[in-house]
Design an enzyme around this catalytic site. Structure first.
Site, short mmCIF file in Angstrom:
data_model
loop_
_atom_site.label_atom_id
_atom_site.label_comp_id
_atom_site.label_asym_id
_atom_site.label_seq_id
_atom_site.Cartn_x
_atom_site.Cartn_y
_atom_site.Cartn_z
N ARG A 65 -38.09 17.46 -27.80
CA ARG A 65 -37.84 17.92 -29.17
C ARG A 65 -39.16 18.01 -29.92
O ARG A 65 -39.83 16.99 -30.14
CB ARG A 65 -36.88 16.97 -29.88
CG ARG A 65 -35.48 17.01 -29.30
CD ARG A 65 -34.46 16.41 -30.24
NE ARG A 65 -34.63 14.98 -30.39
CZ ARG A 65 -33.88 14.22 -31.18
NH1 ARG A 65 -32.91 14.76 -31.91
NH2 ARG A 65 -34.08 12.92 -31.27
N ASP A 67 -41.73 18.87 -33.16
CA ASP A 67 -41.72 18.73 -34.62
C ASP A 67 -41.90 20.08 -35.31
O ASP A 67 -42.27 21.08 -34.68
CB ASP A 67 -42.85 17.79 -35.07
CG ASP A 67 -42.65 16.36 -34.60
OD1 ASP A 67 -41.49 15.98 -34.35
OD2 ASP A 67 -43.66 15.63 -34.49
N TYR A 144 -48.69 19.13 -22.80
CA TYR A 144 -49.03 19.78 -24.07
C TYR A 144 -50.51 20.17 -24.06
O TYR A 144 -51.33 19.57 -23.36
CB TYR A 144 -48.80 18.84 -25.25
CG TYR A 144 -47.37 18.65 -25.66
CD1 TYR A 144 -46.81 19.37 -26.72
CD2 TYR A 144 -46.55 17.73 -25.01
CE1 TYR A 144 -45.50 19.18 -27.12
CE2 TYR A 144 -45.23 17.53 -25.40
CZ TYR A 144 -44.72 18.26 -26.46
OH TYR A 144 -43.41 18.07 -26.84
N ARG A 237 -49.95 14.12 -31.48
CA ARG A 237 -50.74 14.42 -32.68
C ARG A 237 -51.51 13.20 -33.17
O ARG A 237 -52.61 13.33 -33.73
CB ARG A 237 -49.84 14.99 -33.76
CG ARG A 237 -49.31 16.38 -33.39
CD ARG A 237 -48.13 16.78 -34.25
NE ARG A 237 -48.48 16.75 -35.66
CZ ARG A 237 -47.58 16.64 -36.65
NH1 ARG A 237 -46.29 16.51 -36.35
NH2 ARG A 237 -47.97 16.64 -37.90
#
Length: 314
Positions: A65, A67, A144, A237
């Site tokens: 999921r 952001d 990522y 992040r």
């Protein structure tokens, strides 16, 4: 063989369908459906419900999921649909159900798009999933990338939605040296937004920083490649934010590891902006290992003690 299940004993058999998709997260309030907000899950579920003519809304399960503002190039989801609806997707065409579903979803998702027919979410592939497949729990890792332009000469206005424009030059070697100290299985509570009842133990498989050489697709950009078995909320992040503090010279190379060891959120760790982050790939084991992997991933993990092997709790 496709996975055939029933969602209710009184209902017809269902087929589990794997969807491979990509999206530009700029105009979405994240993946997860939220009342009154435009989300990737909400848009896709509406499109699936329409195309498949389902009597009840489609329900997607996703590998990761994302952001608000985060993009995906290699996202994976699954949906269970009535077998009759799946078989009916091609209509009178000679295409298979998966190929027909991809084409019909493109038409629905691109309706009203600008440029004409374009959409910020694309389903690239739809196939019957093998037995044991679960987009979330059967995944073995997610990868990522975070992209940064730390030189005004590298700022491309056509890439402003997926590359962070950073105003200070970065020491990439120092960032990478700091990153290597974070690899392995740890409790990443210091780099996660807590969620009640959710574990923050993760295995960070790769975290490396590079300035890509000339000739590469992202030549001149500073890029992090981050790969783990799973990620908790805001983890990537936050790791990027800690790396930036090192790259700017505000913190020493050993600081991110000390933050990790402390086990609590540090106000000095800034969560990097969402738009520089893209989910690039999700990996799954061989078909015969899918069910076992899903069972393992559902188990609650605890950190090993005194050099013992990692443990899972039921």
């Amino acid at each position: 063989m496709p996975l055939v299940t029933t969602t209710d004993p009184a209902e017809a058999p269902a087929v589990r369908v794997r969807l491979d998709l990509a999206y530009d997260g700029s105009e979405f309030a994240g993946w997860a459906a939220q009342p009154g907000l435009r989300t990737v899950q909400g848009v896709l579920e509406d499109a699936l419900t329409t195309v498949l003519r389902l009597p009840a809304p489609a329900r997607l399960t996703v590998a990761g999921r994302t952001d608000a503002g985060v993009h995906a190039r290699g996202q994976v989801a699954h949906v269970d649909v009535p077998a009759a609806a799946w078989a009916a997707v091609p209509g009178r065409s000679d295409r298979g159900p998966g190929e027909a579903l991809v084409a019909r979803l493109a038409g629905v998702l691109g309706r009203g798009g600008s440029p004409r027919g374009a959409s910020d979410v694309v389903v690239r592939r739809a196939v019957e999933a093998p037995v044991g497949f679960d987009a979330r729990f059967a995944a073995v890792w997610r990868r990522y990338a975070y992209r940064i332009a730390d030189d005004v000469a590298r700022r491309d206005p056509l890439r402003r939605h997926d590359v962070l424009w950073h105003n200070r030059p970065l020491d990439v070697a120092a960032m990478d040296a700091a990153a290597q100290q974070l690899l392995g299985e740890h409790d990443f509570a210091a780099y996660c937004k807590p969620r009640e009842g959710a574990t923050t133990i993760r295995t960070l498989l790769d975290l490396r920083w590079r300035r890509l050489p000339g000739g590469a697709p992202d030549a001149g950009l500073v890029v992090a490649e981050v790969r783990a078995d799973a990620f908790c909320h805001s983890m990537v992040r936050a790791l990027v934010g800690a790396s930036l503090a090192v790259g700017e010279g505000r913190r020493p190379v050993g600081w991110p590891a000390r933050v990790l060891a402390a086990g609590v959120r540090d106000a000095a760790v800034t969560v990097a902006p969402a738009h520089g982050l893209t989910l690039e790939e999700v990996a799954y084991p061989a078909d015969h290992e899918l069910a076992a992997r899903a069972r393992q991933a559902r188990a609650r993990r605890v950190l090993p003690e005194n050099g013992a092997r990692p443990r899972v709790l039921p």
